[in-house]
Design a protein around this motif. Structure first.
Motif, PDB file in Angstrom:
ATOM      1  N   GLN A 190      -2.568  -5.655 -11.077  1.00 25.71           N
ATOM      2  CA  GLN A 190      -2.456  -6.726 -10.083  1.00 25.71           C
ATOM      3  C   GLN A 190      -1.864  -6.189  -8.781  1.00 25.71           C
ATOM      4  O   GLN A 190      -2.351  -6.512  -7.692  1.00 25.71           O
ATOM      5  CB  GLN A 190      -1.595  -7.862 -10.612  1.00 25.71           C
ATOM      6  CG  GLN A 190      -2.242  -8.630 -11.742  1.00 25.71           C
ATOM      7  CD  GLN A 190      -1.297  -9.668 -12.349  1.00 25.71           C
ATOM      8  OE1 GLN A 190      -0.083  -9.569 -12.228  1.00 25.71           O
ATOM      9  NE2 GLN A 190      -1.865 -10.651 -13.009  1.00 25.71           N
ATOM     10  N   VAL A 191      -0.822  -5.389  -8.897  1.00 21.18           N
ATOM     11  CA  VAL A 191      -0.182  -4.827  -7.703  1.00 21.18           C
ATOM     12  C   VAL A 191      -1.157  -3.940  -6.950  1.00 21.18           C
ATOM     13  O   VAL A 191      -1.215  -3.987  -5.714  1.00 21.18           O
ATOM     14  CB  VAL A 191       1.110  -4.059  -8.074  1.00 21.18           C
ATOM     15  CG1 VAL A 191       1.580  -3.177  -6.932  1.00 21.18           C
ATOM     16  CG2 VAL A 191       2.209  -5.038  -8.466  1.00 21.18           C
ATOM     17  N   ALA A 192      -1.938  -3.145  -7.673  1.00 21.73           N
ATOM     18  CA  ALA A 192      -2.922  -2.277  -7.007  1.00 21.73           C
ATOM     19  C   ALA A 192      -3.909  -3.111  -6.191  1.00 21.73           C
ATOM     20  O   ALA A 192      -4.202  -2.787  -5.033  1.00 21.73           O
ATOM     21  CB  ALA A 192      -3.651  -1.425  -8.040  1.00 21.73           C
ATOM     22  N   ALA A 193      -4.399  -4.200  -6.783  1.00 18.45           N
ATOM     23  CA  ALA A 193      -5.351  -5.060  -6.075  1.00 18.45           C
ATOM     24  C   ALA A 193      -4.693  -5.737  -4.874  1.00 18.45           C
ATOM     25  O   ALA A 193      -5.282  -5.812  -3.784  1.00 18.45           O
ATOM     26  CB  ALA A 193      -5.919  -6.115  -7.024  1.00 18.45           C
ATOM     27  N   LEU A 194      -3.461  -6.211  -5.040  1.00 23.46           N
ATOM     28  CA  LEU A 194      -2.761  -6.886  -3.942  1.00 23.46           C
ATOM     29  C   LEU A 194      -2.381  -5.903  -2.838  1.00 23.46           C
ATOM     30  O   LEU A 194      -2.361  -6.272  -1.658  1.00 23.46           O
ATOM     31  CB  LEU A 194      -1.526  -7.614  -4.464  1.00 23.46           C
ATOM     32  CG  LEU A 194      -1.811  -8.785  -5.411  1.00 23.46           C
ATOM     33  CD1 LEU A 194      -0.520  -9.350  -5.980  1.00 23.46           C
ATOM     34  CD2 LEU A 194      -2.609  -9.870  -4.710  1.00 23.46           C
ATOM     35  N   GLY A 218      -3.670  -5.818   1.138  1.00 19.81           N
ATOM     36  CA  GLY A 218      -2.666  -5.904   2.197  1.00 19.81           C
ATOM     37  C   GLY A 218      -1.613  -6.975   1.976  1.00 19.81           C
ATOM     38  O   GLY A 218      -0.872  -7.318   2.893  1.00 19.81           O
ATOM     39  N   LEU A 219      -1.524  -7.510   0.751  1.00 18.52           N
ATOM     40  CA  LEU A 219      -0.579  -8.584   0.474  1.00 18.52           C
ATOM     41  C   LEU A 219       0.761  -8.068  -0.053  1.00 18.52           C
ATOM     42  O   LEU A 219       1.771  -8.771   0.008  1.00 18.52           O
ATOM     43  CB  LEU A 219      -1.177  -9.571  -0.525  1.00 18.52           C
ATOM     44  CG  LEU A 219      -2.532 -10.183  -0.130  1.00 18.52           C
ATOM     45  CD1 LEU A 219      -3.029 -11.125  -1.213  1.00 18.52           C
ATOM     46  CD2 LEU A 219      -2.438 -10.888   1.205  1.00 18.52           C
ATOM     47  N   VAL A 220       0.757  -6.858  -0.577  1.00 16.32           N
ATOM     48  CA  VAL A 220       1.971  -6.216  -1.103  1.00 16.32           C
ATOM     49  C   VAL A 220       2.037  -4.814  -0.529  1.00 16.32           C
ATOM     50  O   VAL A 220       1.008  -4.152  -0.361  1.00 16.32           O
ATOM     51  CB  VAL A 220       1.932  -6.145  -2.653  1.00 16.32           C
ATOM     52  CG1 VAL A 220       3.042  -5.265  -3.211  1.00 16.32           C
ATOM     53  CG2 VAL A 220       2.021  -7.541  -3.253  1.00 16.32           C
ATOM     54  N   SER A 221       3.247  -4.370  -0.222  1.00 15.99           N
ATOM     55  CA  SER A 221       3.421  -2.985   0.224  1.00 15.99           C
ATOM     56  C   SER A 221       4.327  -2.266  -0.765  1.00 15.99           C
ATOM     57  O   SER A 221       5.113  -2.880  -1.478  1.00 15.99           O
ATOM     58  CB  SER A 221       4.005  -2.920   1.636  1.00 15.99           C
ATOM     59  OG  SER A 221       5.322  -3.426   1.644  1.00 15.99           O
ATOM     60  N   ARG A 222       4.175  -0.955  -0.787  1.00 17.08           N
ATOM     61  CA  ARG A 222       4.961  -0.115  -1.687  1.00 17.08           C
ATOM     62  C   ARG A 222       5.578   0.998  -0.848  1.00 17.08           C
ATOM     63  O   ARG A 222       4.929   1.583  -0.005  1.00 17.08           O
ATOM     64  CB  ARG A 222       4.048   0.487  -2.749  1.00 17.08           C
ATOM     65  CG  ARG A 222       4.737   1.384  -3.741  1.00 17.08           C
ATOM     66  CD  ARG A 222       3.734   2.122  -4.627  1.00 17.08           C
ATOM     67  NE  ARG A 222       2.765   1.263  -5.255  1.00 17.08           N
ATOM     68  CZ  ARG A 222       2.754   0.939  -6.545  1.00 17.08           C
ATOM     69  NH1 ARG A 222       3.666   1.436  -7.339  1.00 17.08           N
ATOM     70  NH2 ARG A 222       1.831   0.153  -7.026  1.00 17.08           N
ATOM     71  N   ARG A 223       6.867   1.246  -1.111  1.00 17.54           N
ATOM     72  CA  ARG A 223       7.533   2.367  -0.463  1.00 17.54           C
ATOM     73  C   ARG A 223       8.313   3.132  -1.523  1.00 17.54           C
ATOM     74  O   ARG A 223       8.672   2.558  -2.560  1.00 17.54           O
ATOM     75  CB  ARG A 223       8.451   1.887   0.663  1.00 17.54           C
ATOM     76  CG  ARG A 223       9.702   1.182   0.210  1.00 17.54           C
ATOM     77  CD  ARG A 223      10.613   0.837   1.398  1.00 17.54           C
ATOM     78  NE  ARG A 223      11.820   0.178   0.947  1.00 17.54           N
ATOM     79  CZ  ARG A 223      12.964   0.794   0.643  1.00 17.54           C
ATOM     80  NH1 ARG A 223      13.047   2.105   0.750  1.00 17.54           N
ATOM     81  NH2 ARG A 223      14.016   0.121   0.231  1.00 17.54           N
ATOM     82  N   PRO A 224       8.562   4.404  -1.293  1.00 14.91           N
ATOM     83  CA  PRO A 224       9.318   5.176  -2.282  1.00 14.91           C
ATOM     84  C   PRO A 224      10.726   4.612  -2.461  1.00 14.91           C
ATOM     85  O   PRO A 224      11.361   4.171  -1.503  1.00 14.91           O
ATOM     86  CB  PRO A 224       9.384   6.577  -1.684  1.00 14.91           C
ATOM     87  CG  PRO A 224       8.322   6.615  -0.641  1.00 14.91           C
ATOM     88  CD  PRO A 224       8.128   5.203  -0.166  1.00 14.91           C
ATOM     89  N   GLN A 256       1.289 -10.598   5.701  1.00 13.18           N
ATOM     90  CA  GLN A 256       0.001 -11.188   5.310  1.00 13.18           C
ATOM     91  C   GLN A 256       0.115 -11.834   3.930  1.00 13.18           C
ATOM     92  O   GLN A 256      -0.431 -12.911   3.690  1.00 13.18           O
ATOM     93  CB  GLN A 256      -1.076 -10.100   5.301  1.00 13.18           C
ATOM     94  CG  GLN A 256      -2.461 -10.593   4.979  1.00 13.18           C
ATOM     95  CD  GLN A 256      -3.492  -9.469   4.987  1.00 13.18           C
ATOM     96  OE1 GLN A 256      -3.230  -8.368   5.439  1.00 13.18           O
ATOM     97  NE2 GLN A 256      -4.670  -9.758   4.473  1.00 13.18           N
ATOM     98  N   GLY A 257       0.851 -11.201   3.015  1.00  9.23           N
ATOM     99  CA  GLY A 257       1.063 -11.758   1.679  1.00  9.23           C
ATOM    100  C   GLY A 257       1.855 -13.052   1.728  1.00  9.23           C
ATOM    101  O   GLY A 257       1.559 -14.010   1.004  1.00  9.23           O
ATOM    102  N   ALA A 258       2.872 -13.095   2.577  1.00 11.57           N
ATOM    103  CA  ALA A 258       3.680 -14.307   2.728  1.00 11.57           C
ATOM    104  C   ALA A 258       2.822 -15.447   3.280  1.00 11.57           C
ATOM    105  O   ALA A 258       2.946 -16.599   2.838  1.00 11.57           O
ATOM    106  CB  ALA A 258       4.874 -14.038   3.637  1.00 11.57           C
TER     107      ALA A 258
END
Length: 147
Positions: A64-68, A72-78, A93-95
């Protein structure tokens, strides 16, 4: 103490409401809304924390996270504490997507409850919150095993 017959009726009515609710929504949208809603409320999370909070398998959340993320609805940072892990957060955009989704859900519910009084709706909300708390409390106790 409520009678067994009443408990069975409540369970069946609740299941029926859930089935109708699922029929009104696309499953992908509902999963996305649940994930975004949890992440929005809890703040930045690791994938494992998110899976635990949603009570689903990490592999499901990962997909799910990969698709989101692609959407552009979820971002990932280290994660600064562990470079192997990532921290997830809802994007602007996700909000926006979540706000629109919630507004549409609220509009549907208002339409469904059009014949209800404000007092009845408030009473329902009180009882649903009580049910949620009581069910959550039960999950901390060991449930009987299914044969």
């Amino acid at each position: 103490m409520i009678a067994g017959e009443t408990a069975t009726g409540v369970i069946e009515a609740f299941r029926s409401v859930m089935r109708v609710g699922r029929a009104l929504k696309q499953e992908d949208r509902q999963s996305a809304a649940a994930l975004l809603g949890f992440l929005d409320g809890a703040g930045e999370q690791r994938l494992g924390q998110l899976a635990c909070g949603l009570a689903v398998d990490p592999s499901v959340v990962s997909r799910q996270v990969a698709a989101l993320t692609r959407a552009g609805l979820v971002s990932r940072r280290p994660d600064p504490e562990d470079g192997r892990a990532g921290l997830l957060t809802v994007t602007e955009q996700g909000a926006h997507w979540l706000a629109v989704h919630r507004r549409k859900q609220a509009e549907r519910l208002v339409a469904a409850l059009a014949g209800w009084s404000e007092d009845d709706a408030t009473h329902l909300l009180t009882l649903l919150r009580r049910l949620e708390d009581d069910v959550r409390h039960l999950t901390t106790k060991e449930s009987p095993r299914v044969p």
